[in-house]
Design an enzyme around this catalytic site. Structure first.
Site, PDB file in Angstrom:
ATOM      1  N   ALA A   1     -24.664 -26.091   4.313  1.00 46.36           N
ATOM      2  CA  ALA A   1     -24.298 -26.582   2.987  1.00 46.36           C
ATOM      3  C   ALA A   1     -24.105 -28.100   3.027  1.00 46.36           C
ATOM      4  O   ALA A   1     -23.722 -28.656   4.066  1.00 46.36           O
ATOM      5  CB  ALA A   1     -23.025 -25.893   2.512  1.00 46.36           C
TER       6      ALA A   1
ATOM      7  N   ARG B   1     -21.918 -30.072   2.122  1.00 46.34           N
ATOM      8  CA  ARG B   1     -20.579 -30.593   2.442  1.00 46.34           C
ATOM      9  C   ARG B   1     -20.319 -30.618   3.944  1.00 46.34           C
ATOM     10  O   ARG B   1     -19.332 -31.200   4.399  1.00 46.34           O
ATOM     11  CB  ARG B   1     -19.510 -29.768   1.732  1.00 46.34           C
ATOM     12  CG  ARG B   1     -19.480 -28.301   2.126  1.00 46.34           C
ATOM     13  CD  ARG B   1     -18.465 -27.531   1.297  1.00 46.34           C
ATOM     14  NE  ARG B   1     -18.436 -26.108   1.630  1.00 46.34           N
ATOM     15  CZ  ARG B   1     -19.242 -25.197   1.106  1.00 46.34           C
ATOM     16  NH1 ARG B   1     -20.172 -25.578   0.242  1.00 46.34           N
ATOM     17  NH2 ARG B   1     -19.127 -23.918   1.437  1.00 46.34           N
ATOM     18  N   TYR B   2     -21.196 -29.962   4.731  1.00 50.15           N
ATOM     19  CA  TYR B   2     -20.977 -29.890   6.172  1.00 50.15           C
ATOM     20  C   TYR B   2     -21.863 -30.836   6.978  1.00 50.15           C
ATOM     21  O   TYR B   2     -21.645 -30.995   8.175  1.00 50.15           O
ATOM     22  CB  TYR B   2     -21.230 -28.454   6.669  1.00 50.15           C
ATOM     23  CG  TYR B   2     -20.289 -27.421   6.088  1.00 50.15           C
ATOM     24  CD1 TYR B   2     -18.906 -27.593   6.180  1.00 50.15           C
ATOM     25  CD2 TYR B   2     -20.778 -26.291   5.451  1.00 50.15           C
ATOM     26  CE1 TYR B   2     -18.044 -26.652   5.642  1.00 50.15           C
ATOM     27  CE2 TYR B   2     -19.923 -25.346   4.914  1.00 50.15           C
ATOM     28  CZ  TYR B   2     -18.553 -25.529   5.006  1.00 50.15           C
ATOM     29  OH  TYR B   2     -17.705 -24.597   4.477  1.00 50.15           O
ATOM     30  N   ILE B   3     -22.890 -31.387   6.386  1.00 53.76           N
ATOM     31  CA  ILE B   3     -23.835 -32.225   7.129  1.00 53.76           C
ATOM     32  C   ILE B   3     -23.805 -33.657   6.618  1.00 53.76           C
ATOM     33  O   ILE B   3     -23.397 -33.914   5.474  1.00 53.76           O
ATOM     34  CB  ILE B   3     -25.268 -31.649   7.047  1.00 53.76           C
ATOM     35  CG1 ILE B   3     -25.691 -31.460   5.592  1.00 53.76           C
ATOM     36  CG2 ILE B   3     -25.354 -30.340   7.808  1.00 53.76           C
ATOM     37  CD1 ILE B   3     -27.106 -30.911   5.431  1.00 53.76           C
TER      38      ILE B   3
END
Length: 651
Positions: free
Chosen positions: A103, A105-107
């Protein structure tokens, strides 16, 4: 209605034009679609040397892209996985397995310095207002490389599509340098997944290529797929192999995926089967071999245009010289402006022109005093003094005036003049400067990106018929069942599970199955059964002898069956006909026994089937005799064609 039609046509044209130019087809100038260009523009704007959350980049990009965050996120992941412009941190998916990225928001990601060297040039970039008018975005980037070939592209628009294959960045740079020198060049695709590629039909980007997986055959009882063909992932490739195995096209015992950062699919073979025997079937019936059609369609001068790879290189070679010329001219103007200001400052301080403003009482008088102070130094100035120049001089602090270093000023002026002379020299030989620029870009590209991954070779086309192993019995039992899983019964053919099967029933109805049936009820009594591929079927000459149910007259029809739709019933003769015999021999004999009329004796006549001409499938049958027939007898031997009697003369 006419008004509504006009509105529809106008809106459709607007929509089609929008999809073609602003969504699906890349721009020739920078090789980017609008969403990709807006992503890079956002990364340039927000670049501070640190990684940014992809979710944050997507949110910032929405200022320019009016189509929501999903399309921006997907395009950013694809662009980042090209590894040319965007540095990644986190899970951006796996191009080998097809696994999706984490997602947003994680990368995290950030722009590479290489992107600035290739794309970023504010002085040579045209900007327009964004869709809401609050910001400015580039029309196109002044790309110094033909990115449309390096990145590749695929898109479907209204009435047109594009399929541009990716090329090796090192080879593209070398081709552009050769083009600038007037030398011949040739480019072929290169894919991140590696594999083998036959480019004999590439046609400079407008034809097709054939790609294959690279196989390790060092163990004769095992096949290891080490590189994937373009367009496949390990998941789709394994699915195609498993489907082929279930259909009996490929014989395997097990398949396992050990892929990580490199493709590694292991195929184990059953007893008695060896790797060299399975390879042709893998290429013939699975994704281990794929044919890819190309269509190099781009937007040029705001219009969709089909081009060749050579045309693109030539266009960018000229475009590069134009970009460098604009940059040099802009820098020269900047240097001349600096030289002008340094000259103004020197004269303003050395000649104590600033002293003349002490006696002035108004701003207008101060400006006039400064202007008149430069009157006798006009020959030393590069251009006329403007109000902005005067404002610049009046803002010089007293401390700087008192500490003015004439030697430092002269050193700066000398350096500026040297740079202007260097710029003039570069402008006089733009070809050499363009080649030097390409060399500088080449030196900054990661070595891993410059290594060719796809091996160029030629393939011998796999003959699917040669790969077929027809070792399954097609049986027909007395209950009217036909198939490979019919128990008991008579074996009609040896087939493979995916062979098409032709059969003709006793009533003259015939059909062609799409594959060998496992168990299909076709009724009791078959005239003929054979392989149903067009080549096999068109070689069979059918002779149909039938009797009209009303007149009792016998007709003969000799034809071949060439065209058909699979799994559909056809009739070989019309309604109201009783089929007496169907044969596939070129010639045979048959005797018609005519019905008695009154007191006359029963008569019979022998015929040779070859005496009747072959006609088309839809042609009318030939009436053998106008007299009613009681029975028919078939013999292997046929009478001589020239000695046959006319049955009509017997009555």
């Amino acid at each position: 209605m006419a008004f509504v039609k006009d509105i529809f046509e106008k809106n459709f044209i607007d929509y089609a034009s929008y999809v073609i130019r602003d969504r699906a087809i890349p721009e020739l100038a920078d090789g980017l679609k609008p969403v990709q260009r807006r992503i890079l523009h956002t990364l340039f704007e927000t670049d501070d040397g640190k990684f940014n959350k992809v979710a944050n980049v997507v949110g910032q990009c929405m200022k320019y892209h009016p189509h929501g965050d999903a399309s921006i996120y997907g395009a950013l992941v694809v662009l980042a996985n090209k590894e040319l412009f965007i540095e990644k941190q986190g899970n951006f998916g796996n191009m080998f397995t097809g696994d999706s990225a984490s997602a947003p928001r994680y990368i995290e990601c950030r722009i590479k310095n290489l992107a600035r060297d290739i794309l970023f040039s504010p002085t040579a970039t045209e900007y327009v207002p964004s869709y809401d008018g609050r910001n400015k975005e580039p029309v196109t980037f002044p790309a110094k490389l033909p990115l449309v070939l390096i990145l590749g592209a695929e898109g479907i628009a209204v009435g047109m599509s594009t399929k541009i294959l990716s090329h090796n960045v090192k080879e593209v740079i070398d081709a552009e340098k050769k083009c600038l020198r007037g030398q011949k060049f040739q480019l072929f695709p290169d894919f991140a997944t590696g594999g083998l590629c036959d480019v004999s039909g590439y046609a400079d980007g407008l034809g097709k290529i054939v790609t294959r997986a690279k196989l390790d055959l060092s163990d004769e009882k095992k096949i290891v797929i080490t590189e994937l063909p373009f367009g496949s992932t390990t998941e789709t490739l394994m699915n195609s192999i498993e489907s082929a195995a279930k259909a009996g096209r490929v014989k395997i015992s097990a398949i396992n995926d050990y892929t990580s950062d490199r493709a590694n699919i292991e195929i184990k073979l059953p007893r008695g089967v060896y790797a060299k025997d399975v390879v042709p079937a893998l290429y013939a019936y699975t994704e281990c071999e794929q044919s890819v059609s190309c269509n190099l369609l781009v937007i040029r001068d705001n219009m969709p245009v089909r081009m060749t790879v050579t045309d693109v290189i030539k266009y960018h070679a000229e475009a590069l010289k134009g970009i460098l010329k604009r940059e040099l001219e802009a820098e020269r103007a900047e240097q001349r402006e600096k030289l002008h200001l340094r000259t103004l400052e020197r004269i303003f301080i050395e000649e104590r022109i600033y002293k003349k403003i002490e006696e002035q009482t108004t701003a207008e008088d101060v400006a006039q005093a400064v202007r008149s102070g430069f009157t006798k130094f006009k020959k030393e100035l590069i251009r006329e003094i403007t109000d902005e120049d005067i404002d610049h001089l009046l803002k010089i602090p007293i401390r700087r005036i008192s500490l003015f270093d004439i030697n430092k000023n002269r050193t700066e002026v000398t350096a500026i003049n040297a740079r202007i002379a260097e710029i003039d020299k570069l402008l006089s030989d733009l070809v050499s400067y363009a080649i030097a620029t390409l060399n500088a870009i080449d030196a900054k590209i990661d070595k891993s990106l410059k290594v060719r991954r796809t091996e160029i070779t030629t393939f011998e086309q796999v003959d699917k018929k040669a790969v077929i192993r027809r070792d399954t019995a097609l049986k027909y039992d007395d209950k009217g069942n036909l198939g490979t899983k019919v128990s008991g019964g008579k074996t009609l053919l040896q087939v493979s599970p995916f062979d098409r099967i032709f059969f003709m029933r006793q009533n003259g109805m015939y059909s062609i199955t799409s594959q060998a049936p496992e168990k299909l009820f076709v009724g009791t009594g078959l005239w003929h059964c054979c392989l149903g591929d067009k080549e096999s079927l068109s070689s069979v000459l059918f002779t149909i002898i039938y009797k009209d149910s009303e007149t009792k007259c016998v007709y003969i029809k000799r034809c071949r069956i060439a065209g058909y739709i699979m799994n559909r019933d056809y009739t070989i003769v019309g309604d109201g006909a009783e089929i007496l015999h169907v044969d596939t021999r070129e010639n045979f004999g048959f005797t018609l026994n005519f019905a008695r009329k009154g007191r006359s004796k029963a008569a019979s006549v022998r015929y040779a089937a070859a005496s009747f001409a072959e006609k088309g499938l839809k042609a009318q049958a030939v009436r053998v005799s106008p007299n009613p027939v009681a029975s028919i007898e078939i013999t292997d031997d046929a009478p001589p064609l020239a000695l046959q009697s006319d049955s009509a003369s017997l009555f």
